[in-house]
Design a protein around this motif. Structure first.
Motif, PDB file in Angstrom:
ATOM      1  N   ARG A  16       0.744  -1.281   0.019  1.00  0.00           N
ATOM      2  CA  ARG A  16       0.014   0.033   0.201  1.00  0.00           C
ATOM      3  C   ARG A  16       0.916   1.204  -0.053  1.00  0.00           C
ATOM      4  NH1 ARG A  16      -5.193  -1.702   3.737  1.00  0.00           N
ATOM      5  NH2 ARG A  16      -5.499  -3.759   2.525  1.00  0.00           N
ATOM      6  N   THR A  17       2.115   1.119  -0.372  1.00  0.00           N
ATOM      7  CA  THR A  17       2.886   2.318  -0.420  1.00  0.00           C
ATOM      8  C   THR A  17       3.178   2.686  -2.017  1.00  0.00           C
ATOM      9  OG1 THR A  17       4.476   1.687   1.306  1.00  0.00           O
ATOM     10  CG2 THR A  17       5.291   3.105  -0.464  1.00  0.00           C
ATOM     11  N   LEU A  18       2.630   3.987  -2.186  1.00  0.00           N
ATOM     12  CA  LEU A  18       2.772   4.575  -3.413  1.00  0.00           C
ATOM     13  C   LEU A  18       4.294   4.961  -3.796  1.00  0.00           C
ATOM     14  CD1 LEU A  18      -0.228   7.007  -2.872  1.00  0.00           C
ATOM     15  CD2 LEU A  18      -0.252   5.257  -4.624  1.00  0.00           C
ATOM     16  N   ARG A  19       4.746   4.488  -5.023  1.00  0.00           N
ATOM     17  CA  ARG A  19       6.167   4.818  -5.362  1.00  0.00           C
ATOM     18  C   ARG A  19       6.005   5.629  -6.617  1.00  0.00           C
ATOM     19  NH1 ARG A  19       9.086   2.573  -1.562  1.00  0.00           N
ATOM     20  NH2 ARG A  19       8.424   0.489  -0.683  1.00  0.00           N
ATOM     21  N   VAL A  20       6.676   6.810  -6.780  1.00  0.00           N
ATOM     22  CA  VAL A  20       6.830   7.802  -7.791  1.00  0.00           C
ATOM     23  C   VAL A  20       8.123   7.261  -8.504  1.00  0.00           C
ATOM     24  CG1 VAL A  20       6.697  10.048  -8.796  1.00  0.00           C
ATOM     25  CG2 VAL A  20       5.407   9.322  -6.832  1.00  0.00           C
ATOM     26  N   THR A  59       9.509  15.482 -15.365  1.00  0.00           N
ATOM     27  CA  THR A  59       8.167  16.102 -14.957  1.00  0.00           C
ATOM     28  C   THR A  59       7.071  15.163 -15.057  1.00  0.00           C
ATOM     29  OG1 THR A  59       7.867  17.173 -16.904  1.00  0.00           O
ATOM     30  CG2 THR A  59       8.880  18.478 -15.483  1.00  0.00           C
ATOM     31  N   THR A  60       7.288  14.097 -15.600  1.00  0.00           N
ATOM     32  CA  THR A  60       6.344  12.986 -15.652  1.00  0.00           C
ATOM     33  C   THR A  60       7.171  11.547 -15.218  1.00  0.00           C
ATOM     34  OG1 THR A  60       7.042  12.305 -18.060  1.00  0.00           O
ATOM     35  CG2 THR A  60       5.110  13.839 -17.530  1.00  0.00           C
ATOM     36  N   GLY A  61       6.127  10.805 -14.887  1.00  0.00           N
ATOM     37  CA  GLY A  61       6.803   9.507 -14.304  1.00  0.00           C
ATOM     38  C   GLY A  61       5.717   8.421 -14.187  1.00  0.00           C
ATOM     39  N   VAL A  62       5.914   7.302 -13.391  1.00  0.00           N
ATOM     40  CA  VAL A  62       4.925   6.423 -13.167  1.00  0.00           C
ATOM     41  C   VAL A  62       4.675   6.196 -11.874  1.00  0.00           C
ATOM     42  CG1 VAL A  62       4.619   3.872 -13.437  1.00  0.00           C
ATOM     43  CG2 VAL A  62       5.733   5.061 -15.313  1.00  0.00           C
ATOM     44  N   LEU A  63       3.642   6.024 -11.156  1.00  0.00           N
ATOM     45  CA  LEU A  63       3.273   5.812  -9.834  1.00  0.00           C
ATOM     46  C   LEU A  63       2.777   4.307  -9.862  1.00  0.00           C
ATOM     47  CD1 LEU A  63       1.407   7.865  -7.495  1.00  0.00           C
ATOM     48  CD2 LEU A  63       0.758   5.594  -7.548  1.00  0.00           C
ATOM     49  N   VAL A  64       3.610   3.727  -8.996  1.00  0.00           N
ATOM     50  CA  VAL A  64       3.392   2.401  -8.616  1.00  0.00           C
ATOM     51  C   VAL A  64       2.976   1.976  -7.319  1.00  0.00           C
ATOM     52  CG1 VAL A  64       4.626   0.081  -8.505  1.00  0.00           C
ATOM     53  CG2 VAL A  64       5.444   1.791 -10.028  1.00  0.00           C
ATOM     54  N   LEU A  65       1.698   1.272  -7.088  1.00  0.00           N
ATOM     55  CA  LEU A  65       1.017   0.556  -6.131  1.00  0.00           C
ATOM     56  C   LEU A  65       0.803  -0.861  -6.037  1.00  0.00           C
ATOM     57  CD1 LEU A  65      -0.490   1.321  -3.563  1.00  0.00           C
ATOM     58  CD2 LEU A  65      -2.487   1.866  -4.690  1.00  0.00           C
ATOM     59  N   GLY A  66       1.582  -1.608  -5.367  1.00  0.00           N
ATOM     60  CA  GLY A  66       1.185  -2.857  -5.629  1.00  0.00           C
ATOM     61  C   GLY A  66       1.706  -3.540  -7.160  1.00  0.00           C
ATOM     62  N   GLY A  67       0.782  -4.095  -7.937  1.00  0.00           N
ATOM     63  CA  GLY A  67       0.917  -4.429  -9.316  1.00  0.00           C
ATOM     64  C   GLY A  67       0.541  -3.371 -10.100  1.00  0.00           C
TER      65      GLY A  67
END
Length: 175
Positions: A7-11, A19-27
């Protein structure tokens, strides 16, 4: 069943200047926008950078005049027309929710552009609250063109709804 560690959001981004990326939450992986100056450890007021670090998700606000409360474990608080956020260095309410009209410079929380239709306050510069180290760092909705933020993290409304349903009360975001 989702474990708390999921349940940790990772940028994630290609570099600290992105200025853009991907936010990962679990899968789950969704596109996100970062600050116009990328990411920085030493965040300063007005620098346009998203602050690097691990931040707690504090209050979730939403526009009750535009939508029903978002579903998820975070308690949703309806934004009021008089809600603002103080961004004036030196003001006693710097980096805090204020009631408008407010004499010092502030941001209006009920934005016309819809970016704060769902907005989550992050724990950045909270305890201790240091004047000039950045205010109004939020997790909110992304512009339609996917452009950068003023120093926040942003995702689409569709992705925000999916994320909110998967969060825990102790979720955090790693920028």
């Amino acid at each position: 069943m989702i474990r708390q560690t999921d349940r940790t959001l990772r940028v994630l981004s290609l570099s600290d200047r992105s200025t853009t990326g991907v936010l990962v939450l679990g899968g789950m992986r969704v596109p996100c926008s970062l600050g116009r100056s990328g990411r920085r450890v030493a965040k300063r007021e007005g620098d346009g950078a998203s602050p690097r670090g691990v931040w707690q998700l504090r209050r979730l606000f939403y526009r009750a005049d535009r939508m029903l409360p978002p579903r998820g474990p975070l308690r949703a608080v309806a934004l009021r027309p008089q809600d603002g956020w103080c961004e004036t260095v030196g003001d006693r309410n710097y980096n805090r929710l204020v009631r408008m009209p407010y004499a010092a410079a502030h941001e209006t929380m009920q934005r016309a552009d819809g970016l704060y239709d769902i907005v989550i306050e992050l724990s950045h510069n909270e305890r201790p609250r240091v004047q000039g180290h950045g205010s109004a760092v939020f997790f909110h909705l992304r512009r339609a063109d996917g452009g950068p933020t003023a120093g926040c993290i942003a995702v689409s409304l569709k992705d925000m709804r999916r994320i909110l349903e998967r969060l825990g009360r102790r979720s955090r975001i790693v920028i």
